[in-house]
Design a protein around this motif. Structure first.
Motif, PDB file in Angstrom:
ATOM      1  N   GLU A   1      42.266  38.629  53.122  1.00  8.35           N
ATOM      2  CA  GLU A   1      41.367  38.283  52.017  1.00  8.35           C
ATOM      3  C   GLU A   1      40.059  37.670  52.512  1.00  8.35           C
ATOM      4  OE1 GLU A   1      44.521  37.345  52.638  1.00  8.35           O
ATOM      5  OE2 GLU A   1      45.018  35.550  51.439  1.00  8.35           O
TER       6      GLU A   1
ATOM      7  N   PHE B   1      36.315  39.299  52.056  1.00  4.76           N
ATOM      8  CA  PHE B   1      35.162  38.556  51.537  1.00  4.76           C
ATOM      9  C   PHE B   1      33.946  38.737  52.444  1.00  4.76           C
ATOM     10  CE2 PHE B   1      32.633  34.670  51.894  1.00  4.76           C
ATOM     11  CZ  PHE B   1      32.096  34.622  50.618  1.00  4.76           C
TER      12      PHE B   1
ATOM     13  N   THR C   1      32.466  42.197  51.937  1.00  5.16           N
ATOM     14  CA  THR C   1      31.754  42.314  50.659  1.00  5.16           C
ATOM     15  C   THR C   1      30.425  41.573  50.695  1.00  5.16           C
ATOM     16  OG1 THR C   1      33.865  42.470  49.479  1.00  5.16           O
ATOM     17  CG2 THR C   1      31.905  41.901  48.181  1.00  5.16           C
ATOM     18  N   ALA C   2      30.425  40.376  51.289  1.00  5.54           N
ATOM     19  CA  ALA C   2      29.201  39.562  51.319  1.00  5.54           C
ATOM     20  C   ALA C   2      28.119  40.193  52.174  1.00  5.54           C
ATOM     21  CB  ALA C   2      29.518  38.154  51.831  1.00  5.54           C
TER      22      ALA C   2
ATOM     23  N   ALA D   1      26.414  34.583  48.922  1.00  5.73           N
ATOM     24  CA  ALA D   1      27.738  34.781  48.338  1.00  5.73           C
ATOM     25  C   ALA D   1      28.460  33.457  48.153  1.00  5.73           C
ATOM     26  CB  ALA D   1      28.559  35.715  49.220  1.00  5.73           C
TER      27      ALA D   1
ATOM     28  N   SER E   1      29.058  34.630  44.076  1.00  2.85           N
ATOM     29  CA  SER E   1      30.486  34.988  44.070  1.00  2.85           C
ATOM     30  C   SER E   1      31.337  34.047  43.245  1.00  2.85           C
ATOM     31  CB  SER E   1      31.016  35.035  45.511  1.00  2.85           C
ATOM     32  OG  SER E   1      30.338  36.014  46.257  1.00  2.85           O
TER      33      SER E   1
ATOM     34  N   VAL F   1      38.741  30.911  49.478  1.00  7.83           N
ATOM     35  CA  VAL F   1      38.377  32.266  49.061  1.00  7.83           C
ATOM     36  C   VAL F   1      39.150  32.675  47.809  1.00  7.83           C
ATOM     37  CG1 VAL F   1      38.453  34.704  49.755  1.00  7.83           C
ATOM     38  CG2 VAL F   1      37.700  32.963  51.379  1.00  7.83           C
ATOM     39  N   ASN F   2      40.413  32.267  47.722  1.00  6.85           N
ATOM     40  CA  ASN F   2      41.241  32.670  46.584  1.00  6.85           C
ATOM     41  C   ASN F   2      40.940  31.860  45.323  1.00  6.85           C
ATOM     42  OD1 ASN F   2      42.597  34.642  48.080  1.00  6.85           O
ATOM     43  ND2 ASN F   2      44.091  33.156  48.856  1.00  6.85           N
TER      44      ASN F   2
ATOM     45  N   LYS G   1      38.226  29.711  44.920  1.00  5.46           N
ATOM     46  CA  LYS G   1      36.782  29.573  44.736  1.00  5.46           C
ATOM     47  C   LYS G   1      36.376  28.155  44.328  1.00  5.46           C
ATOM     48  CE  LYS G   1      35.914  34.423  43.732  1.00  5.46           C
ATOM     49  NZ  LYS G   1      35.472  34.667  45.110  1.00  5.46           N
TER      50      LYS G   1
END
Length: 604
Positions: A282, A286, A289-290, A307, A312, A335-336, A338
């Motif tokens: 994960e 991230f 994606t960023a 991000a 994000s 990350v999960n 936020k």
């Protein structure tokens, strides 16, 4: 170096003994290079001990080369014959010019992007910190006021962040300190800066000395009012040694960089070895994606920063239930979920920057509160941020914590955050509407390519200079060969014979035999002994006949004079050192016009 401490006296003593030893060596042996050894060792010692402070002054090399050559030329070996001093002077000047030009051009290229090698690294750091607990492990205790900490004072200007300690090692669970602290006086070493700086001062009173092991500071410290503390020349951190108490008050001055709006935009993060720590899927997703669609370097850095701070959905957790820790597991939770504190955001940004191949670290400090002109620092003001090293600007602070926060009741609010160097930079990948081309736009576009082109420009210049030096060095012996061949084959027998004698005299002088252009044939024969006599006497007789005989000489006599010259040169080379042969080979006097022929007197 503290002028009132023992360092100045130590340096003065070493310099004095170095001068005495050099003078004694100059008065003793015949080798003129030996007196240079003590000052050279002293210079290398000083450069090695001060390597972490910054690059030495540019004039060190040229001045030392000039002085060294002057010492050699003034040595006993230079007093062989009258005209020999001029020849050595010309040769020495050429060597100094070539060595200086090579050092100035090739030196920066050899040392580019390489960490300095310091002699201090060979010795363990003598200062142990007063605090043996990792400061990042105390983040939650400070934030929740479980560990009392209070500092008050004033500053020369209003500050949003005050740093305390730099953490540059990460093992997957925690950031730790890799500093080497050494005793310091009141003046602290400061490396040169690529951008303008301003001095900022703090006058602080430590109200809870038992809780302070690292002294809060600003910028790169240059001076502190309290001596005998620990100082790390790499990070600039100031630590309280284990054998003394935290000062109740101190004044510290540091240099803050003055960054213009485009300074960071035309630079790129400095690369380093990518982190080998395995990251969860994960977290990797991230990062992908960023940075998707972003150009390498500044584009990816901005993508990661944006991000985390705005695009994000991350939030800053101000609630009492906020979790501590900053390892890979806490970064995965960030990350999960936020939501997290500056401890997690700073660790996440530094770790992912290293994963992408950039040099990054974490800084722990405070966001002080202000009451008019006075500042207050308490445990609740603890704050962490990241720093990324740029190619030209050096270490630049980056605050990756988002502006959106969650309070104790779970409400989302906007919180003020310190201004960041990355906030006003347009992404390099951002599409800009087309405009009519003009000179200003072209000039601004060229600025973005300056960092990439600067090294290639230096490499091209170095290549050109190196080729020119090789050509110059090769030209000197080539001209000597051409002129010697012309002197042997062109002209009357008399002129060719005199040329053979001059070449012989020149070879004898470079071999260290005390003869000169004004020496007669009899004088030369009188000072030359050994295996040269069988060739020198016939040559002297031919020269006397060529100079004074009314009948003159024939071609075969001139050729015999040159054959004697060849034999003499061969014997001289056998007994000549490599350095003397090389000096003769590269003698630049061969590029000067030859002198007119001089008549010789017959030996009585």
């Amino acid at each position: 170096m503290d002028p009132s401490g023992p360092e100045l006296a130590t340096i003065s003593t070493i310099a004095g003994f170095t001068a005495l030893i050099a003078v004694r060596l100059a008065l003793g042996p015949r080798n003129a290079w030996l007196p240079l050894l003590p000052p050279l060792c002293c210079l290398l010692l000083g450069l090695g001990l001060s390597a972490t402070v910054g690059a030495p002054a540019a004039w060190y090399g040229p001045v030392f080369a000039v002085v060294a050559m002057a010492v050699v030329l003034a040595g006993r070996e230079a007093a062989l014959a009258g005209a020999l001093g001029k020849g050595r002077l010309v040769t020495g000047a050429a060597v100094v010019l070539i060595a200086t030009a090579s050092g100035l051009v090739l030196g920066p290229l050899v040392a580019a992007d390489r960490p300095p090698t310091s002699l201090q690294a060979l010795v363990d750091a003598p200062v142990l910190p007063k605090e043996d607990t990792n400061p990042m492990a105390r983040y939650l205790a400070l934030r929740d006021n479980l560990l009392p900490l209070e500092i008050a004072g004033t500053a020369s200007e209003r500050l949003e962040l005050i740093r305390m300690v730099t953490l540059d090692r990460f093992d997957g669970q925690t950031w730790t300190i890799g500093a080497s602290y050494r005793r310091a006086g009141t003046r602290l070493s400061t490396p040169d800066s690529a951008v303008p700086t301003r001095d900022v001062s703090l006058d602080l009173q430590v109200l809870t000395p038992d809780s302070v092991g690292w002294l809060p500071r600003v910028g790169r410290p240059t001076q502190i009012s309290v001596a005998d503390l620990g100082f790390d020349a790499t990070s600039g951190d100031v630590v309280v040694p284990a054998d003394r108490n935290t000062p109740a008050a101190y004044r510290i001055t540091g240099r803050e960089p003055i960054l213009e709006a485009n300074d960071v935009g035309i630079d790129d993060p400095a690369t380093s070895e990518a982190s080998r720590l395995p990251l969860p899927p994960e977290v990797l997703a991230f990062v992908d994606t960023a940075t998707a669609g972003r150009s390498a370097g500044l584009g990816q850095l901005l993508g990661l920063y944006q991000a985390m701070t705005s695009t994000s959905g991350f939030s800053y957790d101000n609630s009492p239930q906020a979790r501590g820790g900053h390892g890979v597991r806490q970064i995965t939770d960030l990350v999960n979920t936020k939501r997290g504190t500056s401890e997690q955001y700073a660790s996440m940004f530094a770790l992912l920057s290293r994963h992408l191949g950039w040099d990054a670290r974490v800084v722990l400090g405070f966001r002080p509160t202000w009451d008019g002109d006075r500042l207050h620092i308490r445990g609740a003001n603890v704050f962490a941020w990241a720093e990324v090293r740029f190619q030209r600007l050096g270490w630049i602070p980056v605050n990756p914590s988002p502006t959106q926060s969650i309070d104790g009741q779970g409400k989302t609010v906007q919180q003020p955050t310190p201004a960041d160097a990355l906030d006003d930079i347009p992404s390099p990948d951002q599409q800009v509407p087309e405009e009519p081309p003009d000179a200003t736009a072209d000039a601004q576009g060229d600025l973005s390519s300056q960092p990439a082109n600067s090294m290639s420009g230096l490499a091209t210049l170095a290549t050109i200079v190196a080729i020119a030096l090789v050509l110059c060095l090769g030209l000197i012996p080539l001209v000597r060969i051409v002129r010697r061949r012309r002197a042997r084959n062109n002209g009357t027998p008399r002129r060719r014979t005199i040329a053979a004698w001059r070449d012989t005299i020149d070879a004898l002088r470079w071999a260290g035999i005390p003869v000169g252009p004004r020496s007669t044939t009899g004088q030369v024969i009188g000072v030359v002994h050994g295996p040269l006599q069988p060739f020198l006497r016939p040559l002297a007789e031919i020269v006397d006949r060529a100079a004074y005989s009314p009948e003159g000489i024939l071609d075969h006599a001139a050729e015999l004079a040159w054959q004697c010259n060849d034999a003499i040169r061969t014997e001289l080379h056998k007994g000549m050192s490599f350095g003397r042969r090389l000096s003769r080979l590269l003698d630049p006097r061969t590029l000067l016009p030859t002198r007119t022929m001089r008549e010789y007197q017959t030996t009585p």
